[in-house]
Design a protein around this motif. Structure first.
Motif, PDB file in Angstrom:
ATOM      1  N   ARG A 200       0.842  -1.202   0.000  1.00 26.17           N
ATOM      2  CA  ARG A 200       0.000   0.000   0.000  1.00 26.17           C
ATOM      3  C   ARG A 200       0.874   1.247   0.000  1.00 26.17           C
ATOM      4  NH1 ARG A 200      -5.634  -1.112   2.785  1.00 26.17           N
ATOM      5  NH2 ARG A 200      -5.612  -3.402   2.872  1.00 26.17           N
ATOM      6  N   THR A 201       0.306   2.325  -0.511  1.00 27.59           N
ATOM      7  CA  THR A 201       0.999   3.604  -0.479  1.00 27.59           C
ATOM      8  C   THR A 201       1.192   4.039   0.965  1.00 27.59           C
ATOM      9  OG1 THR A 201       0.025   4.208  -2.595  1.00 27.59           O
ATOM     10  CG2 THR A 201       0.930   5.992  -1.269  1.00 27.59           C
ATOM     11  N   VAL A 202       2.366   4.578   1.257  1.00 22.78           N
ATOM     12  CA  VAL A 202       2.671   5.009   2.617  1.00 22.78           C
ATOM     13  C   VAL A 202       1.719   6.133   3.017  1.00 22.78           C
ATOM     14  CG1 VAL A 202       4.434   6.017   4.105  1.00 22.78           C
ATOM     15  CG2 VAL A 202       5.078   4.350   2.348  1.00 22.78           C
ATOM     16  N   PRO A 203       1.084   6.043   4.209  1.00 23.65           N
ATOM     17  CA  PRO A 203       0.153   7.104   4.644  1.00 23.65           C
ATOM     18  C   PRO A 203       0.876   8.440   4.844  1.00 23.65           C
ATOM     19  CG  PRO A 203      -0.101   5.114   5.973  1.00 23.65           C
ATOM     20  CD  PRO A 203       1.145   4.940   5.167  1.00 23.65           C
ATOM     21  N   ASP A 204       0.108   9.493   4.826  1.00 24.95           N
ATOM     22  CA  ASP A 204       0.614  10.850   5.044  1.00 24.95           C
ATOM     23  C   ASP A 204       1.011  11.008   6.513  1.00 24.95           C
ATOM     24  OD1 ASP A 204       1.062  13.546   5.354  1.00 24.95           O
ATOM     25  OD2 ASP A 204      -0.856  14.180   4.512  1.00 24.95           O
ATOM     26  N   SER A 205       2.299  11.124   6.774  1.00 21.99           N
ATOM     27  CA  SER A 205       2.784  11.226   8.154  1.00 21.99           C
ATOM     28  C   SER A 205       2.499  12.583   8.775  1.00 21.99           C
ATOM     29  CB  SER A 205       4.291  10.966   8.190  1.00 21.99           C
ATOM     30  OG  SER A 205       4.982  11.918   7.404  1.00 21.99           O
ATOM     31  N   THR A 206       2.038  13.539   7.966  1.00 24.69           N
ATOM     32  CA  THR A 206       1.733  14.861   8.528  1.00 24.69           C
ATOM     33  C   THR A 206       0.278  14.989   8.952  1.00 24.69           C
ATOM     34  OG1 THR A 206       1.128  15.952   6.436  1.00 24.69           O
ATOM     35  CG2 THR A 206       3.468  15.848   6.989  1.00 24.69           C
ATOM     36  N   ARG A 207      -0.534  13.957   8.724  1.00 27.65           N
ATOM     37  CA  ARG A 207      -1.920  13.995   9.196  1.00 27.65           C
ATOM     38  C   ARG A 207      -1.964  13.542  10.650  1.00 27.65           C
ATOM     39  NH1 ARG A 207      -5.898  14.000   5.019  1.00 27.65           N
ATOM     40  NH2 ARG A 207      -7.510  13.938   6.635  1.00 27.65           N
ATOM     41  N   PRO A 208      -2.723  14.249  11.515  1.00 24.19           N
ATOM     42  CA  PRO A 208      -2.844  13.813  12.920  1.00 24.19           C
ATOM     43  C   PRO A 208      -3.403  12.405  13.025  1.00 24.19           C
ATOM     44  CG  PRO A 208      -3.664  16.053  12.630  1.00 24.19           C
ATOM     45  CD  PRO A 208      -3.419  15.518  11.250  1.00 24.19           C
ATOM     46  N   ALA A 214     -10.767   9.935   8.762  1.00 26.08           N
ATOM     47  CA  ALA A 214     -11.720   9.696   9.852  1.00 26.08           C
ATOM     48  C   ALA A 214     -12.433  10.968  10.283  1.00 26.08           C
ATOM     49  CB  ALA A 214     -10.994   9.081  11.043  1.00 26.08           C
ATOM     50  N   ASP A 215     -11.945  12.126   9.851  1.00 21.20           N
ATOM     51  CA  ASP A 215     -12.551  13.385  10.261  1.00 21.20           C
ATOM     52  C   ASP A 215     -13.479  13.943   9.198  1.00 21.20           C
ATOM     53  OD1 ASP A 215     -10.657  13.908   8.380  1.00 21.20           O
ATOM     54  OD2 ASP A 215      -9.605  15.467   9.513  1.00 21.20           O
ATOM     55  N   GLY A 216     -13.864  13.096   8.247  1.00 21.61           N
ATOM     56  CA  GLY A 216     -14.721  13.551   7.169  1.00 21.61           C
ATOM     57  C   GLY A 216     -13.959  14.113   5.989  1.00 21.61           C
ATOM     58  N   LEU A 217     -12.644  14.185   6.108  1.00 22.99           N
ATOM     59  CA  LEU A 217     -11.806  14.660   5.018  1.00 22.99           C
ATOM     60  C   LEU A 217     -11.130  13.473   4.346  1.00 22.99           C
ATOM     61  CD1 LEU A 217     -10.136  17.675   6.846  1.00 22.99           C
ATOM     62  CD2 LEU A 217     -11.969  17.771   5.144  1.00 22.99           C
ATOM     63  N   PRO A 218     -10.912  13.553   3.047  1.00 26.41           N
ATOM     64  CA  PRO A 218     -10.296  12.414   2.355  1.00 26.41           C
ATOM     65  C   PRO A 218      -8.833  12.248   2.742  1.00 26.41           C
ATOM     66  CG  PRO A 218     -10.502  14.291   0.882  1.00 26.41           C
ATOM     67  CD  PRO A 218     -11.230  14.662   2.139  1.00 26.41           C
ATOM     68  N   PRO A 219      -8.282  11.071   2.549  1.00 19.56           N
ATOM     69  CA  PRO A 219      -6.856  10.867   2.842  1.00 19.56           C
ATOM     70  C   PRO A 219      -5.979  11.688   1.902  1.00 19.56           C
ATOM     71  CG  PRO A 219      -7.794   8.929   1.772  1.00 19.56           C
ATOM     72  CD  PRO A 219      -8.937   9.838   2.080  1.00 19.56           C
ATOM     73  N   THR A 220      -4.789  11.977   2.362  1.00 21.19           N
ATOM     74  CA  THR A 220      -3.809  12.708   1.570  1.00 21.19           C
ATOM     75  C   THR A 220      -2.513  11.905   1.539  1.00 21.19           C
ATOM     76  OG1 THR A 220      -3.331  13.959   3.590  1.00 21.19           O
ATOM     77  CG2 THR A 220      -4.704  15.038   1.938  1.00 21.19           C
ATOM     78  N   TYR A 221      -1.668  12.239   0.579  1.00 19.71           N
ATOM     79  CA  TYR A 221      -0.409  11.522   0.414  1.00 19.71           C
ATOM     80  C   TYR A 221       0.710  12.510   0.136  1.00 19.71           C
ATOM     81  CZ  TYR A 221      -3.532   7.549   0.185  1.00 19.71           C
ATOM     82  OH  TYR A 221      -4.495   6.627   0.500  1.00 19.71           O
ATOM     83  N   ILE A 222       1.912  12.066   0.482  1.00 18.52           N
ATOM     84  CA  ILE A 222       3.085  12.936   0.424  1.00 18.52           C
ATOM     85  C   ILE A 222       3.871  12.700  -0.866  1.00 18.52           C
ATOM     86  CG2 ILE A 222       5.361  13.322   1.472  1.00 18.52           C
ATOM     87  CD1 ILE A 222       3.097  14.621   3.002  1.00 18.52           C
TER      88      ILE A 222
END
Length: 622
Positions: A200-208, A214-222
């Motif tokens: 899987r693509t590495v998750p965005d480490s700058t997201r809390p 989970a906060d209603g916002l879509p995932p982001t990537y670096i």
């Protein structure tokens, strides 16, 4: 998350965003007419002047409606950045910081990808839907190359150049193997490992924690690379890498021998990075040599300059020359429709053209008339970033042939035949050690790349072993990765780019056999067609090596990479580049760069105006 209010980099409202002015009324009317003409007739079917007006209108609309900011989502772990130093006025930093002095993080390495479709369309499908139809079966049934389909209007340098650009622009990293997608295989699938595991693509480490979706916002990537057009593939993504690549004298870079790019750290050896091959090594070597030639020119002009001053100015000049070559040579070669060829040249020089630019300079603040280079910096109300959609449409692996012939530049005699596997990874060093660079460039210039279409995916890349030993079907990975990153499937993607969706499989493609294959793979559901598959299947405009739908992202993002970069707009000046530097950029092309370093190529190249067009063979006709 809504996009930022429409505005320019200096806080002023762009002329076409003045909702109360006559210009705004006229522009909005023009843009509506452009969209209507495109939908009814197609920009490619209009006479060139009308086609250009249609493309300008489409770009205006895309700028207003298809730029979305992900940097405003919650963030943590952001490195501290101080105020800009005086050197930032005239130097690109190693990691892309301080391009925008008011927002120094903008576009830096390690910042988020942006988006071209609204946030509510950025959520990936949950399992099991995200794995349907099976990505491996999509690859086997629709991508597998049964015979090589060439793009005969261009030469194979376009494939090497594109990967050279990708190495500058984007990287999601190598993936997280401990969180793999499990792709089940059919009984008749010869794949040696079951199930197929795709990291899987590495998750965005700058997201809390807990807020990545989970906060209603879509995932982001670096993006591990700098988003700017700064030639980071040559100069490194951080200061440590940059120092390692420099010669330490006269501003120059270390020159590779037989492809080895001088690294004391095995992790930095390009042969240990997936995707390294002879074509990429050729481009690296060529523009390392070009950087050093620029240093020689600057040293002659400014003999008192230090190694650091020479390096920094040469980097600026080399990066701008690369951006110019891509804009007015590579792109018009791969989308050689008369309207787009004129439009891409106008991105740099404006519709008034190069001759007027050379004689009189910029005559207007309008980018349409006088071009983007040297004009106003403008982010169009949204902090600059390359986008996930941009990455998705640039997945063009069919450009790469499976089988290669290396021939002599002197007489076209056959030197070696090889498969792509023998050109990739550490094998590239063997090829580079066996043949001269002029012969290798000649072999690329007289060969064709593949057409970006169905059933033309490189066989080698469908069973590709990475340097770390992991086996992958890159076709299946491409399909799954686009889904995973929340880029919409084909029909929804078209809707969000203001295009009519395909009504059925027969309207998606003009090949009845393909329509039937698509119908079977997607179980008669046109809405499930993957973006990449739809892009490969749809009819292409005349002269295009890839699809019109993908071109919509290029209309927007090709100019945005120039508009947002102050080193290509307001700071594209003699004070920053030197007059000698601006003259170097203006006076050179891909052809002149090749001939400066490899004059042996002159007989083959004398018949072409664009170095990415097929060269003349030097011996008897094959």
């Amino acid at each position: 998350m809504r996009r930022a209010p429409h505005g320019s980099a200096d806080g002023k409202t762009p002329q076409d965003a003045d909702d109360t002015g006559t210009t705004s009324w006229f522009v909005q009317l023009h843009d509506k007419l452009a969209l209507a003409a495109d939908r009814r007739i197609g920009w490619q079917n209009l006479p060139t002047p009308l086609g250009l007006l249609a493309l300008i209108g489409l770009r205006n609309q895309l700028r207003r409606e298809n730029l979305f900011d992900t940097t405003a989502y919650p963030a943590r772990n952001l490195p501290p950045l101080g105020p800009p130093d005086p050197r930032h006025l005239t130097e690109r930093t190693a990691d892309g910081t301080y391009n925008d002095l008011a927002n120094p993080r903008m576009g830096m390495a390690g910042s988020r990808f942006g988006r071209n479709v609204p946030p509510d369309r950025n959520f990936p499908e949950p399992e099991p839907g995200i794995l349907s139809p099976n990505p491996r079966e999509v690859s086997r049934a629709l991508l597998t190359r049964t015979r090589f389909i060439p793009a005969e209007s261009v030469n194979a340098l376009v494939a090497a150049w594109l990967q050279f650009m990708i190495r500058d622009w984007v990287s999601h990293g190598t993936g997280s193997a401990d969180r793999s997608w499990r792709v089940e295989l059919l009984d008749d699938d010869p794949w040696p490992e079951r199930p197929m595991l795709v990291p899987r693509t590495v998750p965005d480490s700058t997201r809390p924690d807990g807020e990545d979706g989970a906060d209603g916002l879509p995932p982001t990537y670096i993006n591990e690379k700098s988003h700017w057009w700064d030639a980071s593939q040559l100069y490194g993504d951080d200061l440590a890498a940059q120092r390692e690549l420099r010669a330490g004298e006269d501003g120059k870079l270390k020159v590779p021998h037989n492809g080895a790019l001088f690294s004391d750290d095995p992790e930095r050896d390009p042969a240990n990075v997936p995707g390294f091959w002879v074509g990429l090594a050729l481009m690296h070597t060529l523009f390392i040599l070009e950087h050093n030639a620029i240093c020689d020119r600057l040293r002659a002009e400014y003999p008192g300059w230090s190694d650091e001053e020479l390096f920094q100015r040469a980097r600026l000049i080399n990066a701008a020359l690369i951006a110019k070559i891509h804009t007015i040579e590579w792109t018009p070669a791969v989308i050689s429709h008369p309207t787009t060829a004129t439009g891409m040249r106008a991105n740099w020089y404006g519709l008034l053209g190069r001759r007027v630019h050379r004689l009189l300079g910029r005559l207007s603040e309008s980018e349409v008339l006088s071009g983007i280079a040297g004009g106003r910096t403008d982010h169009f109300g949204v902090p600059y970033a390359l986008t996930e959609e941009f990455v998705a449409v640039y997945r063009m692996h069919p450009l790469v042939p499976d089988d290669w012939s290396f021939r002599s530049a002197a007489d076209d005699s056959l030197l070696q035949e090889a498969t792509f596997e023998e050109l990739a990874g550490r094998h590239a060093y063997e090829i580079l050690g066996k043949h001269t660079l002029p012969d290798l460039f000649y072999s690329f210039g007289t060969a064709h790349p593949g057409l970006v279409t169905l059933h033309n995916y490189p066989r080698f890349l469908q069973e590709f072993r990475r340097p770390d030993g992991k086996l992958m079907d890159l076709g299946a990975v491409d399909v799954l990765r686009i889904r995973e990153l929340g880029v919409p499937r084909y029909n929804e993607f078209r809707r969000r780019l203001h295009l009519a969706p395909a009504k059925d499989f027969d309207s998606l493609t003009d090949d009845p056999a393909w329509a039937e294959e698509l119908r079977r793979v997607y179980e008669n559901d046109i809405e499930r067609v993957d973006l990449m598959v739809g892009l490969f299947a749809e009819p292409r405009p005349k002269g295009f090596a890839f699809s019109d739908t993908a071109f919509r992202i290029f209309i927007l993002m090709a100019s945005r990479r120039l508009n947002s970069d102050r080193f290509l707009t307001r700071d594209y000046t003699p004070q920053v580049y030197t007059q000698a530097g601006l003259d170097w950029i203006e006076d050179n092309t891909m052809a002149s760069v090749l001939l400066r370093h490899f004059p042996q190529l002159r007989p083959a190249m004398k018949s072409v105006d664009n170095a990415f067009a097929p060269w003349k063979t030097t011996g008897p006709s094959r």
